[in-house]
Design an enzyme around this catalytic site. Sequence first.
Site, PDB file in Angstrom:
ATOM      1  N   ASP A 167      -4.528 -11.535 -24.458  1.00 26.23           N
ATOM      2  CA  ASP A 167      -3.488 -12.530 -24.174  1.00 26.23           C
ATOM      3  C   ASP A 167      -2.146 -11.830 -23.929  1.00 26.23           C
ATOM      4  OD1 ASP A 167      -1.778 -15.093 -24.686  1.00 26.23           O
ATOM      5  OD2 ASP A 167      -3.828 -15.833 -24.716  1.00 26.23           O
ATOM      6  N   ASP A 168      -1.080 -12.526 -24.136  1.00 27.04           N
ATOM      7  CA  ASP A 168       0.284 -12.067 -23.848  1.00 27.04           C
ATOM      8  C   ASP A 168       0.601 -10.723 -24.521  1.00 27.04           C
ATOM      9  OD1 ASP A 168       2.889 -12.107 -23.089  1.00 27.04           O
ATOM     10  OD2 ASP A 168       3.422 -13.974 -24.081  1.00 27.04           O
ATOM     11  N   ASP A 224      -2.195 -26.019 -27.400  1.00 29.60           N
ATOM     12  CA  ASP A 224      -1.931 -24.846 -28.235  1.00 29.60           C
ATOM     13  C   ASP A 224      -2.284 -25.132 -29.686  1.00 29.60           C
ATOM     14  OD1 ASP A 224      -1.125 -23.106 -26.368  1.00 29.60           O
ATOM     15  OD2 ASP A 224       0.984 -23.032 -26.926  1.00 29.60           O
ATOM     16  N   LYS A 238      -6.363 -16.110 -17.761  1.00 32.42           N
ATOM     17  CA  LYS A 238      -5.702 -17.282 -18.348  1.00 32.42           C
ATOM     18  C   LYS A 238      -4.312 -17.343 -17.725  1.00 32.42           C
ATOM     19  CE  LYS A 238      -4.097 -18.948 -22.880  1.00 32.42           C
ATOM     20  NZ  LYS A 238      -3.988 -18.542 -24.302  1.00 32.42           N
ATOM     21  N   TRP A 239      -4.050 -18.383 -16.943  1.00 22.84           N
ATOM     22  CA  TRP A 239      -2.801 -18.523 -16.165  1.00 22.84           C
ATOM     23  C   TRP A 239      -1.890 -19.489 -16.918  1.00 22.84           C
ATOM     24  CZ3 TRP A 239      -2.128 -17.046 -10.694  1.00 22.84           C
ATOM     25  CH2 TRP A 239      -0.965 -17.549 -10.121  1.00 22.84           C
ATOM     26  N   ASP A 240      -0.818 -18.948 -17.475  1.00 21.82           N
ATOM     27  CA  ASP A 240       0.031 -19.745 -18.371  1.00 21.82           C
ATOM     28  C   ASP A 240       1.339 -20.148 -17.668  1.00 21.82           C
ATOM     29  OD1 ASP A 240       0.889 -20.885 -20.724  1.00 21.82           O
ATOM     30  OD2 ASP A 240       0.658 -19.085 -21.948  1.00 21.82           O
ATOM     31  N   MET A 241       2.045 -21.118 -18.212  1.00 24.47           N
ATOM     32  CA  MET A 241       3.344 -21.556 -17.669  1.00 24.47           C
ATOM     33  C   MET A 241       4.050 -22.257 -18.828  1.00 24.47           C
ATOM     34  SD  MET A 241       5.772 -22.856 -16.077  1.00 24.47           S
ATOM     35  CE  MET A 241       6.559 -23.756 -14.821  1.00 24.47           C
ATOM     36  N   ASN A 242       5.106 -21.601 -19.343  1.00 21.01           N
ATOM     37  CA  ASN A 242       5.595 -22.015 -20.660  1.00 21.01           C
ATOM     38  C   ASN A 242       6.943 -22.699 -20.741  1.00 21.01           C
ATOM     39  OD1 ASN A 242       3.595 -21.375 -22.718  1.00 21.01           O
ATOM     40  ND2 ASN A 242       3.712 -19.331 -21.853  1.00 21.01           N
ATOM     41  N   ARG A 302      11.945 -20.956 -23.627  1.00 16.78           N
ATOM     42  CA  ARG A 302      11.286 -19.759 -24.147  1.00 16.78           C
ATOM     43  C   ARG A 302      11.938 -18.501 -23.542  1.00 16.78           C
ATOM     44  NH1 ARG A 302       5.126 -17.489 -24.170  1.00 16.78           N
ATOM     45  NH2 ARG A 302       4.909 -17.270 -26.389  1.00 16.78           N
ATOM     46  N   TRP A 341       4.109 -30.846 -26.936  1.00 18.78           N
ATOM     47  CA  TRP A 341       3.497 -29.572 -27.324  1.00 18.78           C
ATOM     48  C   TRP A 341       2.720 -29.735 -28.636  1.00 18.78           C
ATOM     49  CZ3 TRP A 341       4.897 -25.711 -31.201  1.00 18.78           C
ATOM     50  CH2 TRP A 341       4.157 -24.520 -31.055  1.00 18.78           C
TER      51      TRP A 341
HETATM   52  C1  DGJ Z   1       1.242 -20.243 -24.693  1.00 19.48           C
HETATM   53  C2  DGJ Z   1      -0.245 -20.400 -24.672  1.00 19.48           C
HETATM   54  O1  DGJ Z   1      -0.587 -21.724 -24.660  1.00 19.48           O
HETATM   55  C3  DGJ Z   1      -0.847 -19.616 -25.821  1.00 19.48           C
HETATM   56  O2  DGJ Z   1      -2.214 -19.848 -25.929  1.00 19.48           O
HETATM   57  C4  DGJ Z   1      -0.541 -18.168 -25.585  1.00 19.48           C
HETATM   58  O3  DGJ Z   1      -1.197 -17.725 -24.440  1.00 19.48           O
HETATM   59  C5  DGJ Z   1       0.956 -17.977 -25.459  1.00 19.48           C
HETATM   60  N1  DGJ Z   1       1.543 -18.844 -24.504  1.00 19.48           N
HETATM   61  C6  DGJ Z   1       1.275 -16.560 -25.077  1.00 19.48           C
HETATM   62  O4  DGJ Z   1       2.609 -16.374 -24.854  1.00 19.48           O
END
Ligand code: DGJ
Length: 779
Positions: free
Chosen positions: A366-367, A547, A475-479, A443, A199
């Site tokens: 965003d989020d 990020d 923007k399709w995220d996956m954390n 997370r 990360w």
């Molecule tokens: C992780 C993303 O990489 C960030 O740019 C942002 O969108 C956050 N998630 C939001 O929770």
Amino acid sequence: MIKVTENKVFELSTKRTTYGFFVNDINYLEHLYYGKKIDLNNEAFEALKSKQEFPIGNAVSYDEEHQAMTLESKLLEYSTRGKGDIRNPLVEIEYVNGSRTTDLKYQGYEIKEHVEMEELPCSRAKGEKIEDLFITLLDQENKVEVTLIYSIYESDDVITRRMEIKNLGTDDVKVLRAFSLQLDLYNEEYTFTSFHGGWTKEMKRYDQPCIIGSLVSESLVGLSSSRSNPFVMLSKKGCTEENGEVYGFNLIYSGNHQESVEVDTQNHLRFLTGINPTTFSYTLKNGETFRTPEAVMTYTNFGYNEMSHNLHGFINKHIVRSEFAFMPRPVLINSWEAAYFKFNQSLLLKMAKKAAKAGIELFVLDDGWFGERNEDDSSLGDWKENKKKLPGGLIGLSTKIHKIGMKFGIWVEPEGISEKSNLYKAHPEWALKLKDHHHSMGRHQMILDLTNDEVVNYVIESMRYVFSQGVDYVKWDMNRVFTDYFSQSLASEKMNEVSHRYYLGLYRILDTLTKEFPHILMENCASGGNRFDLGMCTYFPQTWASDNTDAVSRMSIQRYYSYGYPLNLLGCHVASHHNHQTLRFTTLDIRFNVALFGQLGYELNICDATRKEFNEIKEQVKLYKQQRDYFVNAKVYRSSFDTNNVTLSVVSEDKKHAMGVIMQHRIAAGKWEDYIRFHGLEENAEYRVYSKGYNHSLLRFGTLANMVSPIHLKEDRGLIKLLAKFVSMKEQGLEYNVKGELLNSFGVGLRPSYIGTGFNDKTKLFGDFDTRLILIDQK
Ligand code: DGJ
């Protein structure tokens, strides 16, 4: 082009490469050659093929009739276990009696127009005439058929490979290894290069010599991952950016993968890439077929830059969706680092209005806009607006943003499920987890079980709603990464299929949504670059590469991505002056000069910008718009690393425009000369080469200001500060008119740096991590 001779030699040729193999005496395929284009005629075949008259010591002969056929001493086109090849195989299958021996024999071949897979992302011909070679192999006793499939992308010097395994018998068979590509070579001091990180530190390059034994680059985290990107290289000793032999490989897949190099004592090198066997097996019933992902390979003898050009051309033409391939992208502003979860509609509209005035074209929320999401610990899965923040819902906000004259974009994380969510209350069994067991959180969230069709349908349905709210960009995220691999919807014997079946589910979702909403620009994100791979690139024309928005870190991350991925796929943002990941201060110029070498965005509260900063942003956006038309398929050139300076340049396809950036890591005392080397410009064409001028703050001179001031300026009374408001030190821009030959063979010399013995307007102040941007237009 595909040529097959009477003695069953297969010659696959692209513009500048040849790939060859043949059917040997026991009906196995032996690999012959992959490299610079040659004529693989009969004489060449005889000269190339492996010569062996007798068995070797304690090696095993395939059968009594073929004593010299010891598979471990051959370069093979495919490999299995149990018949004498002792290296790691391309394919391994377990039969109902427990045996793992597979004996695949050549049956025949077919040449077809390019065939696209349905359940997996793959390369697309898109109007080009692409030939596929299908080779059928059969294990007569085990009743298993394997098909090797090659697609020839002639103009890009790319060949792709994949494999299908079909169970023709009545008993189940269990596929334990199913790699996509095997390449056996004679090892000539190859270097294996792979890219690893984590990360905020994606894509660090690692070079390892191929000596003996195995080198492995792999992901086991459930995503292609920032830990180990699936793009790797094999290069011969002495390879540089500009010269030398190199192979580039990538995989069109987003889950656990493995790339390995194995060198034996005969100095044979075997390269394999495909699904990681550690977290995989797949049971096939009678008549069922397993398809591997498609792997991509290229070769050049013109160094790393040329290898990148081959892959970039292929990706832009045959991977990126037609709606966005070669399309300049809008400049965006993203709310994340500007406001995180702390926003309401009026703040968003204020930012959007100011951004529009600067020429920014797309506003991305965003989020934090849905459910009860005021922190990162809740609401994933509840894809309905938070009406306290957005009283008119998404449609209300998007209508207002459109009225301002901007496009509207939204963030989603559809694969995640929070424990604190209505979805989890209603369907705890939809999370990938063991019932009644402790589950490890990432997370504060779990992952949805996309092996379950019901869940896949729910995700499609909920995203269908979001995407229909006047949305132009997603923007399709996956954390998080995967743990506790367990699906409550699959039978226990299928549990080792979860990691692959997850991606079949995800690809079905993405396929459905991109077909229903083809004009929505989609940006792939997984905490930055944790899933930057060619599988995702087939759906997402853009990827949020990291990020980390610190320009200094980004310079290296973006440069390393460029080995395998075109820069026009990378989202790159200008963020706040004190970076949120590193706290490093950089000027607006530095941040822009780095973000310009990607798809430009801003991720800061533009309402806080001073008038000077706002005007600078306006100029930056204008400059980006002038460059973006050619940037979408420009060639990228990396100059070989100077330990203190990093340079990167791009040249338009028609060679009419170019730009280059140099970043100095540390001020080097006593060093005044710097230059940017260009490549790929028209040798005889005349070019205008220019860069902008700078106004440097007097504060950068500290008490040296006293040397030129008629009165003594005491720093502690802030006199220098006061004076700095009215006086600044100028550094003139550059302007040359020169031929391409000079730019290609020398480059552009910059203004000399200040080195302690004088400063005038023809000197540059080149600080730590400073950059200079050079622009070039053909006259
Ligand atoms: C992780 C993303 O990489 C960030 O740019 C942002 O969108 C956050 N998630 C939001 O929770």
